[in-house]
Design an enzyme around this catalytic site. Structure first.
Site, PDB file in Angstrom:
ATOM      1  N   ASN A 136       7.535  -4.056   4.974  1.00  0.00           N
ATOM      2  CA  ASN A 136       6.497  -4.132   3.928  1.00  0.00           C
ATOM      3  C   ASN A 136       7.162  -4.869   2.747  1.00  0.00           C
ATOM      4  OD1 ASN A 136       4.750  -1.614   1.924  1.00  0.00           O
ATOM      5  ND2 ASN A 136       4.070  -3.631   2.510  1.00  0.00           N
ATOM      6  N   CYS A 162       3.251   2.868  -4.612  1.00  0.00           N
ATOM      7  CA  CYS A 162       3.730   2.135  -3.434  1.00  0.00           C
ATOM      8  C   CYS A 162       5.061   2.755  -3.002  1.00  0.00           C
ATOM      9  CB  CYS A 162       3.929   0.661  -3.786  1.00  0.00           C
ATOM     10  SG  CYS A 162       4.562  -0.313  -2.420  1.00  0.00           S
ATOM     11  N   GLY A 163       5.040   3.455  -1.878  1.00  0.00           N
ATOM     12  CA  GLY A 163       6.230   4.176  -1.416  1.00  0.00           C
ATOM     13  C   GLY A 163       7.370   3.248  -1.041  1.00  0.00           C
ATOM     14  N   HIS A 217      -5.860   7.418   0.422  1.00  0.00           N
ATOM     15  CA  HIS A 217      -5.626   7.202   1.851  1.00  0.00           C
ATOM     16  C   HIS A 217      -6.636   7.989   2.665  1.00  0.00           C
ATOM     17  CE1 HIS A 217      -1.705   5.299   1.182  1.00  0.00           C
ATOM     18  NE2 HIS A 217      -1.627   6.134   0.160  1.00  0.00           N
ATOM     19  N   ASN A 235      -6.849   2.979   1.427  1.00  0.00           N
ATOM     20  CA  ASN A 235      -5.907   2.557   2.470  1.00  0.00           C
ATOM     21  C   ASN A 235      -6.258   3.331   3.740  1.00  0.00           C
ATOM     22  OD1 ASN A 235      -3.851   0.905   0.834  1.00  0.00           O
ATOM     23  ND2 ASN A 235      -3.988   2.793  -0.344  1.00  0.00           N
ATOM     24  N   GLU A 275      -3.975  -1.782   4.871  1.00  0.00           N
ATOM     25  CA  GLU A 275      -3.842  -1.456   3.444  1.00  0.00           C
ATOM     26  C   GLU A 275      -4.948  -2.058   2.588  1.00  0.00           C
ATOM     27  OE1 GLU A 275      -0.281  -1.703   1.160  1.00  0.00           O
ATOM     28  OE2 GLU A 275       0.976  -1.366   2.917  1.00  0.00           O
ATOM     29  N   CYS A 328       3.605   1.472   5.316  1.00  0.00           N
ATOM     30  CA  CYS A 328       3.051   1.906   4.022  1.00  0.00           C
ATOM     31  C   CYS A 328       3.659   3.277   3.736  1.00  0.00           C
ATOM     32  CB  CYS A 328       1.529   1.989   4.122  1.00  0.00           C
ATOM     33  SG  CYS A 328       0.745   2.585   2.613  1.00  0.00           S
ATOM     34  N   THR A 372       3.419   5.368   1.018  1.00  0.00           N
ATOM     35  CA  THR A 372       2.486   6.398   0.558  1.00  0.00           C
ATOM     36  C   THR A 372       1.563   6.815   1.700  1.00  0.00           C
ATOM     37  OG1 THR A 372       1.087   4.626  -0.326  1.00  0.00           O
ATOM     38  CG2 THR A 372       2.494   5.803  -1.903  1.00  0.00           C
ATOM     39  N   GLY A 373       1.204   5.843   2.566  1.00  0.00           N
ATOM     40  CA  GLY A 373       0.336   6.148   3.708  1.00  0.00           C
ATOM     41  C   GLY A 373       1.011   7.097   4.683  1.00  0.00           C
TER      42      GLY A 373
HETATM   43  N1  LIG Z   1       2.521  -0.592   0.744  1.00  0.00           N
HETATM   44  C1  LIG Z   1       2.398   0.449  -0.164  1.00  0.00           C
HETATM   45  C2  LIG Z   1       1.094   0.717  -0.841  1.00  0.00           C
HETATM   46  C3  LIG Z   1       0.626  -0.498  -1.671  1.00  0.00           C
HETATM   47  C4  LIG Z   1      -0.618  -0.254  -2.496  1.00  0.00           C
HETATM   48  C5  LIG Z   1      -1.847  -0.009  -1.683  1.00  0.00           C
HETATM   49  N2  LIG Z   1      -2.232  -1.130  -0.875  1.00  0.00           N
HETATM   50  C6  LIG Z   1      -3.011   0.399  -2.630  1.00  0.00           C
HETATM   51  O1  LIG Z   1      -3.779  -0.473  -3.088  1.00  0.00           O
HETATM   52  O2  LIG Z   1      -3.140   1.611  -2.893  1.00  0.00           O
HETATM   53  C7  LIG Z   1       3.237   1.670   0.163  1.00  0.00           C
HETATM   54  O3  LIG Z   1       4.318   1.475   0.756  1.00  0.00           O
HETATM   55  O4  LIG Z   1       2.908   2.784  -0.227  1.00  0.00           O
END
Ligand SMILES: N[C@@H](CCC[C@H](N)C(=O)O)C(=O)O
Length: 284
Positions: A14, A76-77, A168, A199, A217, A226, A228-229
């Site tokens: 990522n 963004c994790g 999410h 997401n 995402e 991702c 946070t995902g």
């Molecule tokens: N890739 C990220 C999350 C990036 C932001 C996401 N697309 C949003 O708009 O909430 C991660 O690693 O968490």
């Protein structure tokens, strides 16, 4: 012509273009269009978006993240692990444990260092936000969204929604290789029931401490990982009785693995790698 120095970094594939605003100045009105430009693989540098490493009034550093469509994300994790590596290796912080400000609050990072190089970072991502209004998602405000029936184009699914500062929605699948990432993902991302977009994650449960994970995402489409995902997927899996609370869960993302625990105290801890790809100068 204007220019700025950048570092391209990735966490499990990522990738973002990181700009050090301790040294560079970018006008606020250009941030969103610049994110679109630098992310373009043909006419820019090529990445999932742009991340700004900024001074903060309440922590040693603040992270701002822009997706490849120019929208600003709240968290963004993978970005947090890369920011932690960057600020430690560049001497912006000297201690191995420090706070990072995000648009959704403060998080604590701990870097693991070998010969001056950060090869792994643990981030205490704080408490997941579970009320529907915190996702945000349309419907009765105070309720949680756990295994809730959800209709898309006449077909019914079950969803669980979790905010890790950003929103999410998790769909469970029997076989991750057949997950409808590029078909259902973009439809759900922009579904009106999620007023700020969402997401979209697909999860196959391997056992009570292991998950397969794929993501569409918000603002970037398919990415290799991702952070946070993956945290949201672990929280959702505990809420659905599929994995255990306060136990490490290994999440297999397309770009590699993260270790995530939803602790009994309520915080989510994420451990994984962060890597530098290259540095350069971008002209605009
Ligand atoms: N890739 C990220 C999350 C990036 C932001 C996401 N697309 C949003 O708009 O909430 C991660 O690693 O968490």
């Amino acid at each position: 012509m204007n220019q700025f120095s950048f570092t391209k970094m990735h966490g499990l594939g990522n990738s973002y273009i990181y700009v050090n605003l301790f040294e560079e100045t970018l006008p606020e009105s250009l941030l969103s269009p610049l994110a679109v430009k630098v992310a373009n693989v043909n006419t820019g540098i090529g990445a999932d978006g742009m991340i700004l490493i900024c001074p903060s009034d309440i922590a040693p550093v603040k992270m701002r993240i822009f997706n490849s469509d120019g929208s600003e994300g709240k968290n963004c994790g993978n970005g947090l692990r890369c920011v932690a590596k960057y600020v430690y290796e560049h001497g912006i912080v000297q201690e191995p444990s420090f706070f990072i400000e995000t648009l959704s609050g403060l998080v604590k990072a701990e870097v693991t260092v070998e010969n001056g190089i950060v090869n792994s970072v643990t981030v205490d991502m704080g408490k997941p936000r579970l009320q529907r209004s915190q996702i945000p998602m349309a419907g009765p405000e105070a309720e949680r969204v756990v295994a809730e029936p959800f209709e898309v184009d006449g077909k019914w699914y079950e969803i669980t929604a979790v905010s890790m500062g950003n929103s999410h929605v998790i769909f469970y699948v029997d076989d991750i290789t057949k997950a409808p990432v590029t078909t259902l993902g973009p439809i759900v991302e922009k579904d009106k029931r999620f007023p700020e977009g969402v997401n979209v994650e697909f999860v196959e449960v391997v056992n009570d401490h292991e998950l397969h994970f794929r993501v569409w995402e918000r603002g970037s489409g398919v990415t290799q990982a991702c952070g946070t995902g993956a945290c949201a997927a672990v929280v959702a899996s505990v809420l659905n009785g599929k994995t255990a609370r306060d136990k490490e869960t290994l999440v297999h993302l397309a770009g590699g693995d993260l270790i995530i625990t939803w602790t009994k105290e309520g915080n989510v801890r994420m451990t994984g790698p962060a890597e530098t790809i290259c540095t350069g100068v971008y002209y605009y």
